[in-house]
Design a protein around this motif. Structure first.
Motif, PDB file in Angstrom:
ATOM      1  N   ASN A   1      -7.281   3.280   1.312  1.00 49.51           N
ATOM      2  CA  ASN A   1      -7.338   2.890  -0.079  1.00 49.51           C
ATOM      3  C   ASN A   1      -5.815   2.520  -0.386  1.00 49.51           C
ATOM      4  N   ALA A   2      -5.297   1.506  -0.410  1.00 51.78           N
ATOM      5  CA  ALA A   2      -4.066   0.858  -0.540  1.00 51.78           C
ATOM      6  C   ALA A   2      -3.814  -0.238  -1.238  1.00 51.78           C
TER       7      ALA A   2
ATOM      8  N   GLU B   1      -3.493   5.396  -2.630  1.00 52.54           N
ATOM      9  CA  GLU B   1      -4.196   6.111  -3.631  1.00 52.54           C
ATOM     10  C   GLU B   1      -5.178   7.262  -2.807  1.00 52.54           C
ATOM     11  N   THR B   2      -4.816   7.242  -1.248  1.00 44.72           N
ATOM     12  CA  THR B   2      -5.546   8.616  -0.888  1.00 44.72           C
ATOM     13  C   THR B   2      -4.591   9.653  -0.840  1.00 44.72           C
ATOM     14  N   ALA B   3      -3.099   9.459  -1.474  1.00 48.38           N
ATOM     15  CA  ALA B   3      -2.169  10.416  -1.475  1.00 48.38           C
ATOM     16  C   ALA B   3      -1.517  10.693  -2.760  1.00 48.38           C
ATOM     17  N   GLY B   4      -2.382  10.930  -3.816  1.00 46.76           N
ATOM     18  CA  GLY B   4      -1.987  11.085  -5.017  1.00 46.76           C
ATOM     19  C   GLY B   4      -1.282   9.838  -5.656  1.00 46.76           C
TER      20      GLY B   4
ATOM     21  N   ARG C   1      -8.208  -2.213   0.134  1.00 43.42           N
ATOM     22  CA  ARG C   1      -7.613  -2.480   1.450  1.00 43.42           C
ATOM     23  C   ARG C   1      -6.568  -3.596   1.387  1.00 43.42           C
ATOM     24  N   LEU C   2      -5.512  -3.468   2.083  1.00 41.50           N
ATOM     25  CA  LEU C   2      -4.416  -4.540   2.002  1.00 41.50           C
ATOM     26  C   LEU C   2      -4.758  -5.461   3.000  1.00 41.50           C
TER      27      LEU C   2
ATOM     28  N   LEU D   1       0.782 -14.108   3.012  1.00 38.95           N
ATOM     29  CA  LEU D   1       0.348 -13.720   1.698  1.00 38.95           C
ATOM     30  C   LEU D   1      -0.352 -12.062   1.979  1.00 38.95           C
ATOM     31  N   PHE D   2       0.097 -11.259   1.578  1.00 37.39           N
ATOM     32  CA  PHE D   2      -0.540  -9.668   1.332  1.00 37.39           C
ATOM     33  C   PHE D   2      -0.933  -9.380   0.051  1.00 37.39           C
ATOM     34  N   VAL D   3      -2.219  -8.893   0.143  1.00 39.76           N
ATOM     35  CA  VAL D   3      -2.875  -9.095  -1.238  1.00 39.76           C
ATOM     36  C   VAL D   3      -3.947  -7.827  -0.965  1.00 39.76           C
ATOM     37  N   ALA D   4      -4.201  -6.900  -2.173  1.00 36.38           N
ATOM     38  CA  ALA D   4      -5.218  -5.888  -2.255  1.00 36.38           C
ATOM     39  C   ALA D   4      -6.581  -6.510  -2.387  1.00 36.38           C
ATOM     40  N   TYR D   5      -7.482  -6.008  -1.614  1.00 34.68           N
ATOM     41  CA  TYR D   5      -8.887  -6.712  -1.580  1.00 34.68           C
ATOM     42  C   TYR D   5      -9.925  -5.624  -1.714  1.00 34.68           C
ATOM     43  N   ILE D   6     -11.013  -5.818  -2.819  1.00 35.77           N
ATOM     44  CA  ILE D   6     -12.114  -4.918  -2.925  1.00 35.77           C
ATOM     45  C   ILE D   6     -13.434  -5.764  -2.866  1.00 35.77           C
TER      46      ILE D   6
END
Length: 343
Positions: free
Chosen positions: A159-160, A180-183, A135-136, A118-123
């Motif tokens: 920030n991805a 998100e750090t590259a537009g 972060r992924l 499982l790969f997921v974005a986490y805040i």
């Protein structure tokens, strides 16, 4: 003679039943707990022998400030035991990193050598406005219920979000994601083992977007990205050079709650069929139309979201999307040796 005629009549009667199309439910799924299903990923659960959908479980039915309902989300689980004809809620994934109430977005599942990744974005935490460092992160499981945290996905970005992963012909893995750090452009990273990743490089520039999804269909590789007014389609022959195509799901269909546009989805390829799963905000005039009230909240009708499905059709070298009621929708029982996540 009578028996012969009766047999012919029975054969004629049963032919329409055999040829009858399977109608996709619309909406495909509506979360019965928070009414905020979004960002789906659909795959065959080889442990329980059924189809699963993981999704961002937005807290749409809670009165919170601004976009806080998009934070503090777990990853929801929906299940189908009847080849996609109906779906029901199973709960949420138990994912532990930090203490407290935290945020998970946009899951991706990969099955490899008997293990689910499982790969997921986490805040960390819950916010009222868009922000926070995303972060992924990586978890593994053998049964899709008990998850072991494997750490951050080190791709060189602070920030991805929104990762999609595809197995290349040489056996290595390639991931695409929103940096998100590259537009807010789509970047890619490579791995030999799903644990160690190369530093990300830009895959597609141009306008900002999110939610890339890569799949193989009709002798091409394809990518869809969410441009917030439908999906931008790209075509490739080598997973490196991408040709810009048109917009998919940029318009509403006549089906219930299938409006105004499709957003952040997944694609399941089964033989000569390809289905796109996506979410909609059926109470909005456009995907980004969500004004705040005088107390700084979005209205419930603007917050809630549902999952829908359409068929991708190959025509004149590109893909079109049929998301009216006429397409044949069926998810056959299968095993992970032929599951699209194992390609």
């Amino acid at each position: 003679m009578r028996r012969y005629i009766l047999s012919l009549l029975l054969a004629v009667i049963t032919i329409p039943t055999i040829a009858q199309k399977h109608k996709a439910p619309a909406p495909m799924f509506r979360d019965p707990i928070t009414d905020g299903a979004a960002d789906p990923v659909v795959f065959w659960n080889d442990v329980e022998k059924c189809w699963w959908m993981l999704y961002t479980q937005r807290r749409a039915n809670q009165e919170t400030g601004d976009v806080a309902y998009c934070y503090g989300n777990p990853i929801g689980i929906a299940q189908s035991d009847d080849n996609g004809a109906s779906w029901y809620y199973r709960g949420t994934l138990d994912l532990k990193i930090d203490r407290g109430h935290n945020t998970f977005w946009a899951p991706e599942i990969v099955y490899d050598k008997g293990v689910y990744h499982l790969f997921v974005a986490y805040i960390k935490g819950v916010r009222n406005q868009w922000g926070g460092r995303a972060r992924l992160v990586h978890f593994t499981s053998k049964n899709l219920w008990d998850w072991k945290y494997r750490g951050l996905v080190d791709i060189g970005s602070e920030n991805a979000i929104d990762i999609t992963i595809f197995k290349k012909p040489d056996g290595t893995w390639r991931a695409w994601y929103k940096d998100e750090t590259a537009g807010s452009h789509t970047f890619y990273s490579d791995s030999r083992d799903l644990f160690h990743w190369s530093k990300g490089q830009q895959a597609i520039g141009g306008v900002a977007c999110e939610g890339p999804k890569v799949f193989q269909f009709k002798d091409y590789y394809w990518m869809i990205t969410d441009e917030w007014h439908g999906f931008r389609l790209y075509r490739s022959s080598d997973l490196s050079n991408w040709e810009r195509q048109g917009i998919l799901l940029g318009e509403a269909s006549s089906r219930p709650q299938d409006r105004p546009q499709g957003a952040h989805g997944d694609v399941v390829v089964i033989g000569d069929k390809a289905y796109v799963f996506y979410f909609t905000h059926p109470g909005r005039d456009s995907h980004l139309h969500s004004p705040l009230s005088n107390i700084g909240n979005q209205a419930y009708e603007l917050r809630r979201s549902v999952i829908q499905c359409g068929e991708l059709v190959f025509k004149d070298g590109t893909l079109e999307c049929n998301h009216e009621a006429g397409f044949d929708f069926y998810l056959p029982n299968m095993n992970n040796k032929i599951n699209k996540k194992n390609k």
